[in-house]
Motif scaffolding. Structure first.
Motif, PDB file in Angstrom:
ATOM      1  N   LEU A  12       0.825  -1.212   0.000  1.00  0.00           N
ATOM      2  CA  LEU A  12       0.000   0.000   0.000  1.00  0.00           C
ATOM      3  C   LEU A  12       0.856   1.258   0.000  1.00  0.00           C
ATOM      4  CD1 LEU A  12      -2.861  -1.032   2.455  1.00  0.00           C
ATOM      5  CD2 LEU A  12      -2.973  -0.811  -0.037  1.00  0.00           C
ATOM      6  N   LEU A  13       1.966   1.217   0.718  1.00  0.00           N
ATOM      7  CA  LEU A  13       2.885   2.358   0.726  1.00  0.00           C
ATOM      8  C   LEU A  13       3.502   2.570  -0.650  1.00  0.00           C
ATOM      9  CD1 LEU A  13       4.314   4.509   2.468  1.00  0.00           C
ATOM     10  CD2 LEU A  13       6.124   2.830   2.823  1.00  0.00           C
ATOM     11  N   ILE A  14       3.889   1.525  -1.323  1.00  0.00           N
ATOM     12  CA  ILE A  14       4.463   1.635  -2.669  1.00  0.00           C
ATOM     13  C   ILE A  14       3.434   2.184  -3.656  1.00  0.00           C
ATOM     14  CG2 ILE A  14       5.347   0.286  -4.620  1.00  0.00           C
ATOM     15  CD1 ILE A  14       6.757  -1.493  -2.553  1.00  0.00           C
ATOM     16  N   VAL A  15       2.199   1.732  -3.561  1.00  0.00           N
ATOM     17  CA  VAL A  15       1.142   2.250  -4.435  1.00  0.00           C
ATOM     18  C   VAL A  15       0.907   3.732  -4.163  1.00  0.00           C
ATOM     19  CG1 VAL A  15      -1.337   2.109  -4.917  1.00  0.00           C
ATOM     20  CG2 VAL A  15       0.033   0.035  -4.812  1.00  0.00           C
ATOM     21  N   ALA A  16       0.887   4.136  -2.896  1.00  0.00           N
ATOM     22  CA  ALA A  16       0.685   5.540  -2.544  1.00  0.00           C
ATOM     23  C   ALA A  16       1.819   6.411  -3.094  1.00  0.00           C
ATOM     24  CB  ALA A  16       0.569   5.694  -1.033  1.00  0.00           C
ATOM     25  N   VAL A  17       3.057   5.925  -3.010  1.00  0.00           N
ATOM     26  CA  VAL A  17       4.200   6.682  -3.549  1.00  0.00           C
ATOM     27  C   VAL A  17       4.090   6.787  -5.072  1.00  0.00           C
ATOM     28  CG1 VAL A  17       6.707   6.608  -3.889  1.00  0.00           C
ATOM     29  CG2 VAL A  17       5.731   6.185  -1.618  1.00  0.00           C
ATOM     30  N   ALA A  18       3.697   5.719  -5.744  1.00  0.00           N
ATOM     31  CA  ALA A  18       3.554   5.752  -7.205  1.00  0.00           C
ATOM     32  C   ALA A  18       2.461   6.729  -7.622  1.00  0.00           C
ATOM     33  CB  ALA A  18       3.253   4.349  -7.726  1.00  0.00           C
ATOM     34  N   ILE A  19       1.356   6.750  -6.905  1.00  0.00           N
ATOM     35  CA  ILE A  19       0.275   7.691  -7.227  1.00  0.00           C
ATOM     36  C   ILE A  19       0.733   9.126  -6.984  1.00  0.00           C
ATOM     37  CG2 ILE A  19      -2.017   8.478  -6.471  1.00  0.00           C
ATOM     38  CD1 ILE A  19      -2.735   5.518  -6.075  1.00  0.00           C
ATOM     39  N   TYR A  20       1.467   9.353  -5.905  1.00  0.00           N
ATOM     40  CA  TYR A  20       1.995  10.699  -5.635  1.00  0.00           C
ATOM     41  C   TYR A  20       2.933  11.158  -6.744  1.00  0.00           C
ATOM     42  CZ  TYR A  20       4.730  14.434  -3.591  1.00  0.00           C
ATOM     43  OH  TYR A  20       5.373  15.626  -3.390  1.00  0.00           O
ATOM     44  N   ILE A  21       3.829  10.277  -7.184  1.00  0.00           N
ATOM     45  CA  ILE A  21       4.768  10.638  -8.255  1.00  0.00           C
ATOM     46  C   ILE A  21       4.020  10.911  -9.557  1.00  0.00           C
ATOM     47  CG2 ILE A  21       6.630   9.721  -9.708  1.00  0.00           C
ATOM     48  CD1 ILE A  21       7.709   8.335  -7.198  1.00  0.00           C
ATOM     49  N   PHE A  22       2.994  10.135  -9.853  1.00  0.00           N
ATOM     50  CA  PHE A  22       2.212  10.365 -11.062  1.00  0.00           C
ATOM     51  C   PHE A  22       1.536  11.732 -11.023  1.00  0.00           C
ATOM     52  CE2 PHE A  22      -1.970  10.235 -13.124  1.00  0.00           C
ATOM     53  CZ  PHE A  22      -1.559  10.086 -14.435  1.00  0.00           C
ATOM     54  N   PHE A  23       0.872  12.063  -9.921  1.00  0.00           N
ATOM     55  CA  PHE A  23       0.203  13.358  -9.837  1.00  0.00           C
ATOM     56  C   PHE A  23       1.200  14.506  -9.819  1.00  0.00           C
ATOM     57  CE2 PHE A  23      -3.517  10.874  -8.532  1.00  0.00           C
ATOM     58  CZ  PHE A  23      -4.459  11.451  -9.388  1.00  0.00           C
ATOM     59  N   TRP A  24       2.375  14.312  -9.231  1.00  0.00           N
ATOM     60  CA  TRP A  24       3.414  15.338  -9.280  1.00  0.00           C
ATOM     61  C   TRP A  24       3.846  15.586 -10.723  1.00  0.00           C
ATOM     62  CZ3 TRP A  24       8.378  14.647 -11.159  1.00  0.00           C
ATOM     63  CH2 TRP A  24       9.206  15.751 -11.042  1.00  0.00           C
ATOM     64  N   ALA A  25       4.031  14.525 -11.498  1.00  0.00           N
ATOM     65  CA  ALA A  25       4.453  14.659 -12.892  1.00  0.00           C
ATOM     66  C   ALA A  25       3.382  15.372 -13.714  1.00  0.00           C
ATOM     67  CB  ALA A  25       4.755  13.290 -13.487  1.00  0.00           C
ATOM     68  N   VAL A  26       2.124  15.056 -13.485  1.00  0.00           N
ATOM     69  CA  VAL A  26       1.045  15.715 -14.233  1.00  0.00           C
ATOM     70  C   VAL A  26       0.977  17.190 -13.864  1.00  0.00           C
ATOM     71  CG1 VAL A  26      -1.459  15.821 -14.523  1.00  0.00           C
ATOM     72  CG2 VAL A  26      -0.295  13.620 -14.582  1.00  0.00           C
ATOM     73  N   ASN A  27       1.062  17.520 -12.588  1.00  0.00           N
ATOM     74  CA  ASN A  27       0.958  18.911 -12.153  1.00  0.00           C
ATOM     75  C   ASN A  27       2.172  19.741 -12.547  1.00  0.00           C
ATOM     76  OD1 ASN A  27      -1.563  18.627 -11.011  1.00  0.00           O
ATOM     77  ND2 ASN A  27      -0.738  18.064  -9.005  1.00  0.00           N
ATOM     78  N   SER A  28       3.325  19.123 -12.700  1.00  0.00           N
ATOM     79  CA  SER A  28       4.523  19.885 -13.064  1.00  0.00           C
ATOM     80  C   SER A  28       4.677  20.039 -14.571  1.00  0.00           C
ATOM     81  CB  SER A  28       5.766  19.225 -12.482  1.00  0.00           C
ATOM     82  OG  SER A  28       5.994  17.975 -13.099  1.00  0.00           O
ATOM     83  N   GLY A  29       3.741  19.501 -15.351  1.00  0.00           N
ATOM     84  CA  GLY A  29       3.764  19.720 -16.793  1.00  0.00           C
ATOM     85  C   GLY A  29       4.567  18.705 -17.575  1.00  0.00           C
ATOM     86  N   GLN A  30       4.845  17.558 -17.030  1.00  0.00           N
ATOM     87  CA  GLN A  30       5.644  16.560 -17.730  1.00  0.00           C
ATOM     88  C   GLN A  30       4.937  16.013 -18.971  1.00  0.00           C
ATOM     89  OE1 GLN A  30       8.804  15.478 -16.949  1.00  0.00           O
ATOM     90  NE2 GLN A  30       8.816  17.130 -15.466  1.00  0.00           N
ATOM     91  N   TYR A  31       3.608  16.055 -18.987  1.00  0.00           N
ATOM     92  CA  TYR A  31       2.853  15.477 -20.092  1.00  0.00           C
ATOM     93  C   TYR A  31       2.194  16.538 -20.961  1.00  0.00           C
ATOM     94  CZ  TYR A  31       3.431  11.253 -17.380  1.00  0.00           C
ATOM     95  OH  TYR A  31       3.963  10.201 -16.685  1.00  0.00           O
ATOM     96  N   ASP A  32       2.626  17.803 -20.864  1.00  0.00           N
ATOM     97  CA  ASP A  32       1.981  18.878 -21.613  1.00  0.00           C
ATOM     98  C   ASP A  32       2.250  18.792 -23.111  1.00  0.00           C
ATOM     99  OD1 ASP A  32       0.820  19.885 -19.398  1.00  0.00           O
ATOM    100  OD2 ASP A  32       2.207  21.570 -19.150  1.00  0.00           O
ATOM    101  N   ASP A  33       3.480  18.531 -23.505  1.00  0.00           N
ATOM    102  CA  ASP A  33       3.844  18.550 -24.921  1.00  0.00           C
ATOM    103  C   ASP A  33       4.343  17.174 -25.327  1.00  0.00           C
ATOM    104  OD1 ASP A  33       4.429  19.303 -27.465  1.00  0.00           O
ATOM    105  OD2 ASP A  33       6.241  20.401 -26.950  1.00  0.00           O
ATOM    106  N   LEU A  34       3.467  16.389 -25.912  1.00  0.00           N
ATOM    107  CA  LEU A  34       3.841  15.035 -26.311  1.00  0.00           C
ATOM    108  C   LEU A  34       4.246  14.953 -27.784  1.00  0.00           C
ATOM    109  CD1 LEU A  34       1.063  13.022 -24.471  1.00  0.00           C
ATOM    110  CD2 LEU A  34       3.408  13.405 -23.753  1.00  0.00           C
ATOM    111  N   ASP A  35       3.998  16.010 -28.568  1.00  0.00           N
ATOM    112  CA  ASP A  35       4.271  15.957 -30.002  1.00  0.00           C
ATOM    113  C   ASP A  35       5.670  16.422 -30.377  1.00  0.00           C
ATOM    114  OD1 ASP A  35       1.772  14.964 -30.613  1.00  0.00           O
ATOM    115  OD2 ASP A  35       0.891  16.969 -30.731  1.00  0.00           O
ATOM    116  N   SER A  36       6.233  17.391 -29.673  1.00  0.00           N
ATOM    117  CA  SER A  36       7.545  17.924 -30.045  1.00  0.00           C
ATOM    118  C   SER A  36       8.656  16.874 -30.051  1.00  0.00           C
ATOM    119  CB  SER A  36       7.937  19.079 -29.135  1.00  0.00           C
ATOM    120  OG  SER A  36       7.109  20.176 -29.391  1.00  0.00           O
ATOM    121  N   PRO A  37       8.797  16.040 -29.036  1.00  0.00           N
ATOM    122  CA  PRO A  37       9.866  15.035 -29.104  1.00  0.00           C
ATOM    123  C   PRO A  37       9.691  14.073 -30.273  1.00  0.00           C
ATOM    124  CG  PRO A  37       9.085  15.241 -26.859  1.00  0.00           C
ATOM    125  CD  PRO A  37       8.146  16.034 -27.724  1.00  0.00           C
TER     126      PRO A  37
END
Length: 72
Positions: A12-37
């Motif tokens: 459960l702790l590992i799942v919680a950390v993975a969910i936190y990292i996913f939401f951090w990546a979304v909020n920090s803009g990691q998935y904003d521009d998928l076409d340029s690369p």
């Protein structure tokens, strides 16, 4: 059976950390521009118009690239 008392909270702790990292990546803009690369790999870095494919895909007008003078 006693191992489950340790493994379930750890899982459960590992799942919680993975969910936190996913939401951090979304909020920090990691998935904003998928076409340029995907488009930039098709062009050389030295080419001044290497972002032309990205601009063309996004609908922007692209100025024509300068041609090299012919050697006579």
């Amino acid at each position: 059976m006693p191992a489950l008392y340790v493994m379930i909270p750890v899982a459960l702790l590992i799942v919680a950390v993975a969910i936190y990292i996913f939401f951090w990546a979304v909020n920090s803009g990691q998935y904003d521009d998928l076409d340029s690369p995907a488009h930039s790999i098709l062009f050389d870095d030295q080419d001044p118009a290497h972002k032309a494919g990205v601009d063309e895909a996004s609908g922007k007008t692209v100025p024509p690239a300068r041609e090299k003078p012919a050697d006579d």
